[in-house]
Design a protein around this motif. Structure first.
Motif, mmCIF file in Angstrom:
data_model
loop_
_atom_site.group_PDB
_atom_site.id
_atom_site.type_symbol
_atom_site.label_atom_id
_atom_site.label_comp_id
_atom_site.label_asym_id
_atom_site.label_seq_id
_atom_site.Cartn_x
_atom_site.Cartn_y
_atom_site.Cartn_z
ATOM 1 N N PRO A 1 0.750 -0.941 0.138
ATOM 2 C CA PRO A 1 -0.040 -0.292 -0.242
ATOM 3 C C PRO A 1 0.905 1.689 0.244
ATOM 4 C CG PRO A 1 0.040 -1.414 1.955
ATOM 5 C CD PRO A 1 0.811 -2.314 1.142
ATOM 6 N N VAL B 1 -2.091 1.481 -4.595
ATOM 7 C CA VAL B 1 -0.992 0.503 -4.469
ATOM 8 C C VAL B 1 -0.056 0.862 -4.947
ATOM 9 C CG1 VAL B 1 -2.412 -1.543 -3.446
ATOM 10 C CG2 VAL B 1 -2.140 -1.292 -6.046
ATOM 11 N N ARG C 1 -3.809 3.366 -8.183
ATOM 12 C CA ARG C 1 -5.488 3.010 -7.408
ATOM 13 C C ARG C 1 -6.179 2.989 -8.878
ATOM 14 N NH1 ARG C 1 -7.679 7.143 -3.591
ATOM 15 N NH2 ARG C 1 -7.800 8.831 -5.553
#
Length: 128
Positions: A49, A58, A68
């Motif tokens: 993350p 991520v 994302r």
């Protein structure tokens, strides 16, 4: 005749015994439940993350760039005063990337939207 049919139906219900079945148990009269093999991929790595950019981001492997993906789907069913019943369907897909560069932080957003209307007119009506 109706009395005879209802008596036969009641007799059928009384002679047929129903049993509760739990998920994963074999169905009576059939063989055992077969297990499905889910092979683990050798190249599968956990996602890392990016908390500095917010939830859902991520990190791309081998870089400092974070991505994302998100979207939504909408379905409307209703009645129009002009055209009767109809449907309207819409979808939105959004891809967002963020990362540092030599000139500062770079942010890239790609957004795609589509809509299909079938008989649900939402615009203003032109009287002629």
């Amino acid at each position: 005749m109706l009395r005879l049919a209802s008596s036969a139906f009641a007799l059928l219900l009384l002679t047929t015994g129903a049993q509760a079945q739990s998920i994963g148990e074999p169905i009576p009269g059939r063989g055992a439940v077969k297990e499905r093999a889910n092979p683990a991929r050798a190249d599968a790595r956990p996602m890392r993350p990016c908390p500095e950019y917010g939830p859902g981001f991520v990190r791309v492997d081998g870089s400092s760039f974070c991505v994302r993906a998100g979207g939504s789907v909408r379905v409307d069913v209703g009645k129009s005063s002009r055209s009767g019943y109809g449907t309207s369907t819409g979808a939105l897909v959004q891809l967002e990337g963020r990362g540092p560069s030599s000139i500062g932080e770079v942010r890239t957003v790609v957004r795609m939207r589509g809509q299909v209307d079938r008989g649900l007119d939402s615009g203003s009506y032109i009287y002629r």
